[in-house]
Design an enzyme around this catalytic site. Structure first.
Site, PDB file in Angstrom:
ATOM      1  CG  HIS A 265      -4.937  21.241  26.267  1.00 46.20           C
ATOM      2  ND1 HIS A 265      -4.885  19.878  26.383  1.00 46.20           N
ATOM      3  CD2 HIS A 265      -4.193  21.736  27.290  1.00 46.20           C
ATOM      4  CE1 HIS A 265      -4.154  19.560  27.443  1.00 46.20           C
ATOM      5  NE2 HIS A 265      -3.731  20.674  28.007  1.00 46.20           N
TER       6      HIS A 265
ATOM      7  CD  GLN B 166      -1.364  20.058  30.984  1.00 45.21           C
ATOM      8  OE1 GLN B 166      -1.978  20.529  30.026  1.00 45.21           O
ATOM      9  NE2 GLN B 166      -0.826  20.817  31.919  1.00 45.21           N
TER      10      GLN B 166
ATOM     11  CB  CYS C 220      -9.294  19.782  22.194  1.00 44.70           C
ATOM     12  SG  CYS C 220      -8.552  19.685  23.826  1.00 44.70           S
TER      13      CYS C 220
ATOM     14  CB  CYS D 296      -6.122  16.019  23.197  1.00 43.35           C
ATOM     15  SG  CYS D 296      -7.729  15.750  23.932  1.00 43.35           S
ATOM     16  CD  GLU D 297      -6.841   9.496  26.785  1.00 44.09           C
ATOM     17  OE1 GLU D 297      -7.723   9.191  27.606  1.00 44.09           O
ATOM     18  OE2 GLU D 297      -5.713   8.976  26.772  1.00 44.09           O
ATOM     19  CG  HIS D 298     -10.590  13.406  25.863  1.00 37.75           C
ATOM     20  ND1 HIS D 298     -10.296  14.253  26.909  1.00 37.75           N
ATOM     21  CD2 HIS D 298     -10.608  12.155  26.387  1.00 37.75           C
ATOM     22  CE1 HIS D 298     -10.148  13.546  28.018  1.00 37.75           C
ATOM     23  NE2 HIS D 298     -10.324  12.276  27.723  1.00 37.75           N
ATOM     24  CG  HIS D 299     -11.524  16.597  21.165  1.00 40.14           C
ATOM     25  ND1 HIS D 299     -11.295  16.971  22.474  1.00 40.14           N
ATOM     26  CD2 HIS D 299     -12.870  16.563  21.007  1.00 40.14           C
ATOM     27  CE1 HIS D 299     -12.448  17.183  23.082  1.00 40.14           C
ATOM     28  NE2 HIS D 299     -13.420  16.935  22.222  1.00 40.14           N
TER      29      HIS D 299
END
Length: 190
Positions: free
Chosen positions: A152, A124, A154, A83-86
């Site tokens: 996920h 995703q 996250c 995941c590019e956010h976390h």
């Protein structure tokens, strides 16, 4: 990427990881952590190797003229991404279908395309669309449909901490815009 560039980048990533571990309050010289920055750097390069691969070339490497015009489905393709956010993993299954229009590709190439895009920092939704667009552009079939079901970390390890949640995304082109065709695909992957 040339091997020496890869080694140079790995060394830089490891240096940064030493700093991160220290900022987290750990002793980077502690026995269990001495080699951790190097291991993390190597793992991160592996987990993001999709940036250095060409998914269209993978499909073209096994392109065959064939007059087959029925649905081709490769389902339950394991995928692992970050995941590019976390920078936490998400993982699950991809189901990919296309209806050829004069050309087919090796079945393993579909799974490899999933891997190339999954081995990048992702969300995703984008992953689903990138797989669809690559197959549509490269094979020019009558249609493509991609469904991804993933968990996920996250959402499971932090934040809402929902352990059993599964996220489903889909995207489609061409003949899959017809509801009956989509329903056939969905029934075949169940």
């Amino acid at each position: 990427m040339l091997p020496e560039q890869s080694e140079e980048r790995r060394s830089i990533i490891a240096d940064h990881m030493r700093e991160v571990i220290t900022l987290l309050g750990e002793d980077v010289a502690r026995d269990g952590l001495v080699k951790t920055p190097d291991r993390v750097a190597k793992a991160m390069q592996y987990l993001t190797k999709g940036y250095h691969q060409d998914p269209e070339e993978i499909l073209r490497s096994a392109l065959f003229r064939e007059n087959y015009r029925q649905m081709v489905i490769v389902k339950d393709i394991d995928l692992f991404s970050m995941c590019e956010h976390h920078l936490l993993p998400f993982f699950g299954k991809a189901h990919v279908a296309y209806i050829p229009n004069g050309y087919i590709t090796g079945l393993s190439k579909i799974a490899r395309v999933v891997d190339v895009f999954a081995r990048r920092l992702q969300v995703q939704e984008r992953l689903t669309t990138q797989i669809k667009e690559c197959i549509q552009k490269t094979l020019n079939p009558m249609g493509v449909m991609v469904v991804i079901e993933a968990q996920h970390m996250c959402m499971q390890m932090r934040g809402v901490e929902k352990q059993n949640s599964i996220t489903t995304t889909s995207d489609f082109t061409g003949v899959f815009q017809v509801q009956k065709t989509r329903e056939e695909f969905i029934s075949l992957i169940r």
